[in-house]
Design an enzyme around this catalytic site. Structure first.
Site: not given
Ligand code: NAD
Ligand code: UDP
Length: 388
Positions: A339-340, A259, A252, A254, A257, A184
């Site tokens: 860590k982020r 966030r 997971v 322990g 990680s 990813y």
């Molecule tokens: P989400 O999965 O809720 O939303 C993504 C949407 O895109 C879904 O509704 C899905 O149906 C649609 N989609 C996927 N593939 C498609 C396709 N081929 N055609 C049409 N629609 C399609 O995720 P989100 O949390 O809303 O994330 C949105 C964006 O932000 C993503 O690019 C994700 O990588 C990025 N992002 C989000 C977070 C977060 O904290 N939520 C963190 C890092 C990155």
């Molecule tokens: N995680 C966990 N238990 C769960 C789901 C996630 O311990 O039931 C941990 C995962 O291994 C990661 C963190 O929680 O360290 C955040 O996971 P998330 O799926 O939200 O996405 P990420 O921040 O890694 O993109």
């Protein structure tokens, strides 16, 4: 054209825009559409394969939104309407992606196609038609921190330059190819590089967003209720599901990680600033997160357990957490960001944005929503499961 009274950060009137939101039916998309409808005069072309999370806005639009939002059910992988819709809009925001960690190591091909290949036509159509693009990337492009390679008790681990993540300075550090978790991050990094190169070579007007764990109502799904029983959503929904079912929260490896979590409504404010201030946002990559809301995953589990007891009125479990290995939970090829901490200097300087909501408050709002929305459905589903 009338600006609906909106001005940008430099005091100029903001003209009403037509915005093509791809992935509008997802978690972030649904909050963005709500915000645009409630507070701006902008028009939205909402594209997604699903509309459940924006049904209240589009199926059909309520009378006061008629003509302001239209849902187009389409898959960007293979739909010839995409270019026409991008051409109709002033700005395209691409949110579409597979973005749940449980998929990265188990469905790496789908993950890479979704985050790189499927995004290519969007970038191409924006570039060829001179349309502005806001592309959603991820904080995961930073991968692991430099400090994570030092011994655990090394004093340099405490120095910010060994862990703070800065848009135009920090390296992207991923694990080996066999750790498919990084499929990813790697696909997102390559699409970022492509968008950046389109800007440099062909003049594409772009902004790249790197979300740092945005959370809130409507995030993901509750397995067995509005998503597959065996599905593994992101941590907020995993822990919510455990709390609703009164089962221990799974940590997971322990839960060590770390966030930083930002409230979705704070983060959407940042996106609106990008939309309405192109001169300040174009050509930039922005971290959007809340460095003050840092916890380990174990601390998050403890906090969610305490907050859920408060908002549901149910007593906390005697054994609220249980340890589980990454291999057991996610399968082969999982790895983790340690860590982020986002550097907020750039977004603060360009857009004057700062997050506001403390973690405890955002968990209270979110878990109240989870309890109200899902408790009865989870009870019914658990009864049915024991009866069969
Ligand atoms: P989400 O999965 O809720 O939303 C993504 C949407 O895109 C879904 O509704 C899905 O149906 C649609 N989609 C996927 N593939 C498609 C396709 N081929 N055609 C049409 N629609 C399609 O995720 P989100 O949390 O809303 O994330 C949105 C964006 O932000 C993503 O690019 C994700 O990588 C990025 N992002 C989000 C977070 C977060 O904290 N939520 C963190 C890092 C990155
Ligand atoms: N995680 C966990 N238990 C769960 C789901 C996630 O311990 O039931 C941990 C995962 O291994 C990661 C963190 O929680 O360290 C955040 O996971 P998330 O799926 O939200 O996405 P990420 O921040 O890694 O993109």
């Amino acid at each position: 054209m009338a600006s609906g009274g909106r001005t940008d950060l430099d005091g100029a009137a903001v003209a009403p825009l037509t915005i093509c939101v791809i992935g509008a039916g997802g978690f972030i998309g649904s909050h963005l559409c709500e915000k645009l409808m409630a507070e701006t005069p902008h028009t939205v072309l909402a594209l997604d394969v699903y509309c459940d999370k924006i049904r209240h806005l589009v199926d059909p639009p309520p009378p006061h939104l008629a003509g302001r939002i239209a849902f187009h059910r389409l898959n960007i992988k293979n739909d010839s309407r995409l270019e026409g819709l991008i051409k109709m809009a002033d700005l395209t925001i691409n949110l579409a992606a597979i973005c749940t960690p449980a998929d990265y190591n188990t469905r790496p091909l789908d993950t890479i196609y979704s985050n790189f290949i499927d995004a290519l036509p969007v970038v191409k159509y924006c570039s060829e038609n001179s349309k502005r693009l806001i592309h959603f990337s991820t904080c995961e492009v930073y991968g692991k921190t430099i400090g994570s390679f030092l011994p655990k008790d090394h004093p340099l681990r405490k120095e910010p330059e060994f862990y703070v993540l800065t848009e135009d300075e920090s390296p992207c550090i991923f694990g080996p190819i066999v750790k498919q978790r990084w499929s990813y991050a790697c696909a997102k990094q390559l699409i970022e590089r492509l968008v950046f190169a389109e800007g440099a070579e062909n003049g594409l007007e772009f902004t790249i967003v790197r979300p740092f764990n945005w959370i809130g109502p409507r995030m993901d799904f509750i397995p067995g209720v509005d998503g597959p029983s065996e599905g593994v959503p992101r941590v907020l929904a995993c822990f919510s599901n455990n709390l609703l079912r009164r089962e221990p929260l799974k940590l997971v490896d322990g839960g060590e990680s770390q966030r930083t979590f930002v409230y979705i409504k704070d983060a959407i404010e940042a996106v609106l600033l990008m939309i309405e201030n192109p001169a300040r946002a174009n050509g930039h990559i922005f971290n959007v997160g809340n460095p003050d809301n840092e916890v380990t995953v174990r601390e998050l589990a403890e906090m969610m357990t305490e907050v859920y007891a408060k908002v549901s009125g149910e007593p906390p479990l005697e054994e609220p957490v249980v340890d589980v290995s990454a291999k057991e939970f996610y399968g082969e090829g999982y790895d983790d960001s340690d860590k982020r901490i986002p550097d907020m200097t750039l977004i603060n300087k360009q857009l004057g944005w700062n997050p506001k909501t403390p973690l405890k408050d955002l968990l209270e709002t979110t878990l109240t929503y989870q309890h109200k929305t899902y408790k009865e459905a989870v009870k019914t589903q658990m009864c049915l499961a024991t009866a069969t």
